[in-house]
Design an enzyme around this catalytic site. Structure first.
Site, PDB file in Angstrom:
ATOM      1  N   CYS A  85      20.675  20.684 -44.616  1.00 39.53           N
ATOM      2  CA  CYS A  85      19.683  19.684 -44.238  1.00 39.53           C
ATOM      3  C   CYS A  85      19.318  19.895 -42.779  1.00 39.53           C
ATOM      4  CB  CYS A  85      20.269  18.285 -44.433  1.00 39.53           C
ATOM      5  SG  CYS A  85      19.162  16.963 -43.909  1.00 39.53           S
ATOM      6  N   HIS A 113      16.725  15.946 -52.898  1.00 41.50           N
ATOM      7  CA  HIS A 113      17.178  15.885 -51.501  1.00 41.50           C
ATOM      8  C   HIS A 113      16.203  15.057 -50.647  1.00 41.50           C
ATOM      9  CE1 HIS A 113      19.055  17.968 -47.857  1.00 41.50           C
ATOM     10  NE2 HIS A 113      18.005  17.349 -47.355  1.00 41.50           N
ATOM     11  N   GLU A 114      14.922  15.364 -50.761  1.00 38.19           N
ATOM     12  CA  GLU A 114      13.931  14.678 -49.911  1.00 38.19           C
ATOM     13  C   GLU A 114      13.765  13.218 -50.328  1.00 38.19           C
ATOM     14  OE1 GLU A 114      13.178  16.093 -47.255  1.00 38.19           O
ATOM     15  OE2 GLU A 114      13.832  18.095 -47.851  1.00 38.19           O
ATOM     16  N   HIS A 141      16.508  11.093 -48.935  1.00 40.37           N
ATOM     17  CA  HIS A 141      16.274  10.754 -47.526  1.00 40.37           C
ATOM     18  C   HIS A 141      15.530   9.424 -47.408  1.00 40.37           C
ATOM     19  CE1 HIS A 141      17.551  13.897 -44.786  1.00 40.37           C
ATOM     20  NE2 HIS A 141      17.000  14.857 -45.503  1.00 40.37           N
TER      21      HIS A 141
HETATM   22 ZN    ZN Z   1      17.481  16.849 -45.431  1.00 40.45          ZN
END
Ligand code: ZN
Length: 222
Positions: free
Chosen positions: A134, A176-177, A180
């Site tokens: 990341c 993953h995004e 966030h």
């Molecule tokens: Zn990330």
């Protein structure tokens, strides 16, 4: 936008203004900054279309500069549910094959969510584990199990509703995004025994999958 903006809207507008007035490429916020841990607000009408377009351009530029395959708005200090993704793929065809890492053109996801679905050739949703990093946890990677295939629901930059199944590495980037935007970092659910500096990843664990690392370092993979 006729009514007086509420406090959260004021905060978000100030964040956006700071980013648009700030250095380019926009610096990536590192772990420890609370903006990465607060769930981002759904994008409604906090900013106008022109400002949104500028913000997306700043995010795209930050992603290319890093370089990375995705940037979520909190990573440039903005608490809105917006992320940009793009993956040119990777050179090593064997590794790319194992990871199902197919090139993925630039796209913007707004107010995204995802749910697991069965991947091609299987009956039930399954998880696959790979090393992942990341931009906000600079210098490290760890093994993270994620859904192999997911259904993405979101809007694009023109407000169009999207519902689409992604599989393999594009599904991983999307998860993953999106995480966030809910205040999560990939390390929250990674195998901590797999944690490696980027230099040691290259030295020891540059393999298509983490099965050997799993045996030697002692962590489970699905
Ligand atoms: Zn990330």
């Amino acid at each position: 936008m006729n009514a007086e903006p509420d406090d959260l809207t004021r905060v978000i507008r100030a964040q956006v203004e700071a980013v648009l007035a700030g250095p380019r490429p926009a610096p990536i916020v590192q772990a420890g900054d609370p903006v990465l841990r607060l769930p981002a607000a759904p994008l409604t009408d906090q900013i106008d279309d022109e400002t949104l377009a500028e913000l997306i351009e700043v995010m795209r530029e930050a992603m290319y500069a890093a370089p990375g395959v995705g940037v979520a708005a909190p990573q440039i200090g903005v608490g809105l549910k917006i992320a940009v993704l793009e993956d040119p793929g990777m050179g090593d065809a064997d590794v790319a094959d194992v990871r199902e890492r197919t090139p993925f053109g630039f796209r913007v996801i707004i107010n995204p969510s995802y749910e697991p679905v069965a991947a091609d050739g299987s009956d039930v949703p399954e998880k696959v584990a790979f090393y992942e990093g990341c931009l906000s946890v600079d210098g490290f990677q760890a093994v993270r199990a994620r859904w192999r295939a997911v259904r993405l629901t979101c809007q694009d930059e023109s407000g169009e509703e999207i519902s689409e199944v992604l599989q393999g590495w594009p599904a991983r980037i999307l998860q993953h995004e999106t995480d966030h935007l809910y205040g999560e970092l990939y390390i929250d659910k990674s195998e901590l025994r797999s944690l490696t500096s980027s230099a040691n990843l290259e030295r020891f664990w540059l393999r298509p999958d983490p099965s050997l690392a799993s045996k030697i370092l002692g962590f489970p993979v699905p």
